[in-house]
Design a protein around this motif. Structure first.
Motif, short mmCIF file in Angstrom:
data_model
loop_
_atom_site.label_atom_id
_atom_site.label_comp_id
_atom_site.label_asym_id
_atom_site.label_seq_id
_atom_site.Cartn_x
_atom_site.Cartn_y
_atom_site.Cartn_z
N VAL A 37 -62.16 4.97 -128.45
CA VAL A 37 -62.44 3.00 -129.23
C VAL A 37 -63.75 2.99 -129.29
O VAL A 37 -64.72 3.70 -129.06
CB VAL A 37 -61.79 2.15 -127.93
N HIS A 38 -63.66 1.52 -129.46
CA HIS A 38 -65.16 1.84 -129.64
C HIS A 38 -65.71 -0.33 -129.66
O HIS A 38 -64.78 -0.99 -130.13
CB HIS A 38 -66.05 1.07 -131.01
N ARG A 288 -65.76 -0.34 -121.09
CA ARG A 288 -66.32 -0.07 -122.03
C ARG A 288 -66.40 1.31 -123.22
O ARG A 288 -65.09 1.88 -122.63
CB ARG A 288 -68.31 0.14 -121.67
N HIS A 289 -67.10 1.52 -123.80
CA HIS A 289 -66.78 2.57 -124.87
C HIS A 289 -68.27 3.33 -124.36
O HIS A 289 -69.43 2.95 -123.90
CB HIS A 289 -66.67 2.91 -126.19
N ALA A 290 -67.76 5.19 -124.27
CA ALA A 290 -69.36 5.49 -124.18
C ALA A 290 -69.18 6.96 -125.42
O ALA A 290 -67.94 6.96 -125.43
CB ALA A 290 -69.43 6.07 -123.13
N TYR A 291 -69.98 7.52 -125.42
CA TYR A 291 -69.99 8.18 -126.40
C TYR A 291 -69.97 10.20 -125.87
O TYR A 291 -71.26 10.34 -124.99
CB TYR A 291 -71.13 8.76 -127.39
N ASP A 292 -69.00 10.63 -126.19
CA ASP A 292 -68.94 11.83 -124.95
C ASP A 292 -69.73 13.18 -125.70
O ASP A 292 -69.27 14.15 -126.63
CB ASP A 292 -67.14 12.48 -124.96
N ALA A 293 -70.59 13.84 -124.97
CA ALA A 293 -71.39 15.03 -124.71
C ALA A 293 -70.66 15.65 -125.93
O ALA A 293 -71.07 16.93 -126.03
CB ALA A 293 -72.00 14.63 -124.28
N GLU A 294 -69.69 16.33 -125.03
CA GLU A 294 -68.21 17.15 -124.89
C GLU A 294 -67.52 17.30 -125.89
O GLU A 294 -66.66 17.83 -125.79
CB GLU A 294 -67.76 17.26 -123.24
N ASP A 295 -67.34 16.33 -126.55
CA ASP A 295 -66.25 15.88 -127.80
C ASP A 295 -67.19 15.65 -128.86
O ASP A 295 -67.13 13.93 -129.51
CB ASP A 295 -65.42 15.28 -127.19
N GLU A 296 -68.19 16.54 -129.35
CA GLU A 296 -68.74 15.65 -130.70
C GLU A 296 -69.22 13.88 -130.83
O GLU A 296 -69.94 13.47 -131.52
CB GLU A 296 -67.73 15.87 -131.57
N GLY A 297 -69.23 13.59 -129.54
CA GLY A 297 -70.30 12.39 -129.22
C GLY A 297 -69.30 11.34 -130.11
O GLY A 297 -69.38 9.79 -130.26
N PRO A 299 -66.80 7.94 -129.48
CA PRO A 299 -66.88 6.96 -128.54
C PRO A 299 -65.66 7.44 -127.66
O PRO A 299 -64.02 7.17 -128.35
CB PRO A 299 -66.85 5.85 -129.67
N LYS A 300 -65.95 7.19 -126.51
CA LYS A 300 -64.04 6.78 -125.76
C LYS A 300 -64.19 5.72 -125.09
O LYS A 300 -65.20 4.93 -124.20
CB LYS A 300 -63.89 8.14 -125.28
N LEU A 301 -63.01 5.48 -124.48
CA LEU A 301 -62.77 4.15 -123.61
C LEU A 301 -62.92 4.63 -122.41
O LEU A 301 -62.78 6.16 -121.63
CB LEU A 301 -61.16 3.76 -123.35
N LEU A 302 -63.66 3.56 -121.61
CA LEU A 302 -63.73 3.73 -119.83
C LEU A 302 -63.84 2.81 -119.09
O LEU A 302 -63.81 1.12 -119.67
CB LEU A 302 -65.18 4.47 -119.42
N ILE A 303 -62.81 3.08 -117.91
CA ILE A 303 -62.24 1.81 -117.09
C ILE A 303 -62.42 2.10 -115.89
O ILE A 303 -62.39 2.91 -115.02
CB ILE A 303 -61.36 1.12 -117.28
N SER A 304 -63.69 1.32 -115.24
CA SER A 304 -63.51 1.00 -113.85
C SER A 304 -64.23 0.25 -113.16
O SER A 304 -63.49 -1.23 -113.66
CB SER A 304 -65.51 1.77 -113.40
N ASP A 305 -62.95 -0.18 -111.63
CA ASP A 305 -63.25 -1.00 -110.73
C ASP A 305 -64.36 -1.51 -110.60
O ASP A 305 -65.82 -0.96 -110.25
CB ASP A 305 -62.79 -1.29 -109.67
N LEU A 306 -64.82 -3.28 -110.92
CA LEU A 306 -66.12 -3.48 -110.30
C LEU A 306 -66.35 -3.78 -108.62
O LEU A 306 -65.20 -3.50 -107.95
CB LEU A 306 -66.16 -5.05 -111.04
#
Length: 316
Positions: A37-38, A288-297, A299-306
């Motif tokens: 995702v982005h 949010r998205h973040a770029y995975d340094a372990e998979d060629e950068g 963008p992937k989905l991250l979900i967290s509880d606040l």
């Protein structure tokens, strides 16, 4: 000053990744399946979660348990005729930064069309009785810029205030983030345009507003610095709060978000670079998205509880 095209990337990325190692101390959801995702926006309907994101025709992921995601059909199979009127040089079917929310018995999906580094842009709207039902109705243009304004009409965020009234936050670079009240029936702007956050450093890099109400405060989350460069991205998530939806928003040190303020929520780590494009759901969940340094950068989905401290400030 926005995203590179992620059309091909999002169409092709099908990944099985577990995110339990994002932070060892945080309530991060372990995700698997297709999580490319982005600029994600999330909504829950029944037992299913849906994530809408930047990509060809607006990309959609679904999970029936909150952790295992799979891709379902995109929103637009063809471009509405009015797109080219407002953004003549838009890449075909390249649609950015959606926001989805249920309000007044319908689901409203805002999105933006633009061209990279330009503020010739438009925010559009579709509606449906439910996400699951589909049959999205084109509600047309909501707000637009033609390159002469000192703000940019992208990154929409539907906000419902404490009284139940709808607002639209939006903006990217130029003079920062804006807010306008919406008509309850048309869900389009009525009244004044307010400035709620601005940066005068790093080329004015601030975008992706997300506002949530909790404990008497409106909390404004935003992304600062640069996205869209894989592991070289410097995106960060910041926040501030205000007693009034129109501001002024200040960070934990009392610095106004109209004056380069903003407490950093997340600046990434060794694996997850450039987190941003966030969406806060029900004041207790952030995607949010973040770029995975372990998979060629990619963008992937991250979900967290606040997590909210005793002073009313958020963290993971």
């Amino acid at each position: 000053m926005k995203r590179k095209r992620f059309i091909l990337l999002l169409a092709l990325v099908v990944m099985a990744t577990t995110f339990s190692d994002v932070r060892s101390y945080a309530a991060h959801w372990g995700l698997s399946g297709d999580v490319g995702v982005h600029d994600p926006s999330i909504i829950k309907e029944g037992n299913s979660w849906y994530v809408f994101s930047t990509g060809e025709g607006l990309q959609v992921l679904r999970s029936d348990n909150g952790t295992d995601f799979y891709r379902v059909p995109q929103i637009f199979l063809s471009a509405p005729s009015w797109w080219k009127t407002y953004v003549p040089k838009q890449e075909p079917m390249d649609v950015w930064a959606p926001d989805v929310k249920a309000y007044n018995g319908k689901v409203w999906l805002y999105y933006s069309i633009s061209t990279f580094t330009k503020n010739t842009s438009a925010i559009g709207l579709v509606s449906a009785s439910s996400v699951g039902a589909g049959n999205w109705k084109d509600e047309g243009v909501v707000i637009s810029t033609n390159g002469t304004q000192n703000y940019n009409a992208i990154d929409p965020e539907l906000v419902i205030d404490a009284k139940g009234d709808p607002w639209l936050a939006f903006g990217s670079f130029w003079t920062g983030l804006k807010l306008t009240k919406l008509d309850k029936n048309t869900m389009k702007p009525t009244g004044s345009l307010y400035s709620i956050a601005q940066r005068t450093v790093n080329d004015g890099a601030i975008e992706a507003p997300s506002i949530t109400y909790r404990g008497g405060y409106y909390y404004l989350f935003a992304s600062i610095d640069s996205c869209c460069s894989g592991v070289n991205s410097t995106y960060k998530i910041i926040y501030g709060r205000s007693k009034n939806i129109t501001g002024p928003y200040v960070d934990k040190n009392g610095v106004s978000l109209m004056n380069n303020g903003g407490t950093i929520l997340d600046s990434g780590n060794a694996r997850w670079k450039g987190p941003g494009g966030q969406d806060v759901y029900d004041a207790n969940l952030i995607v949010r998205h973040a770029y995975d340094a372990e998979d060629e950068g990619k963008p992937k989905l991250l979900i967290s509880d606040l997590i909210w401290d005793s002073g009313g400030w958020p963290s993971y």
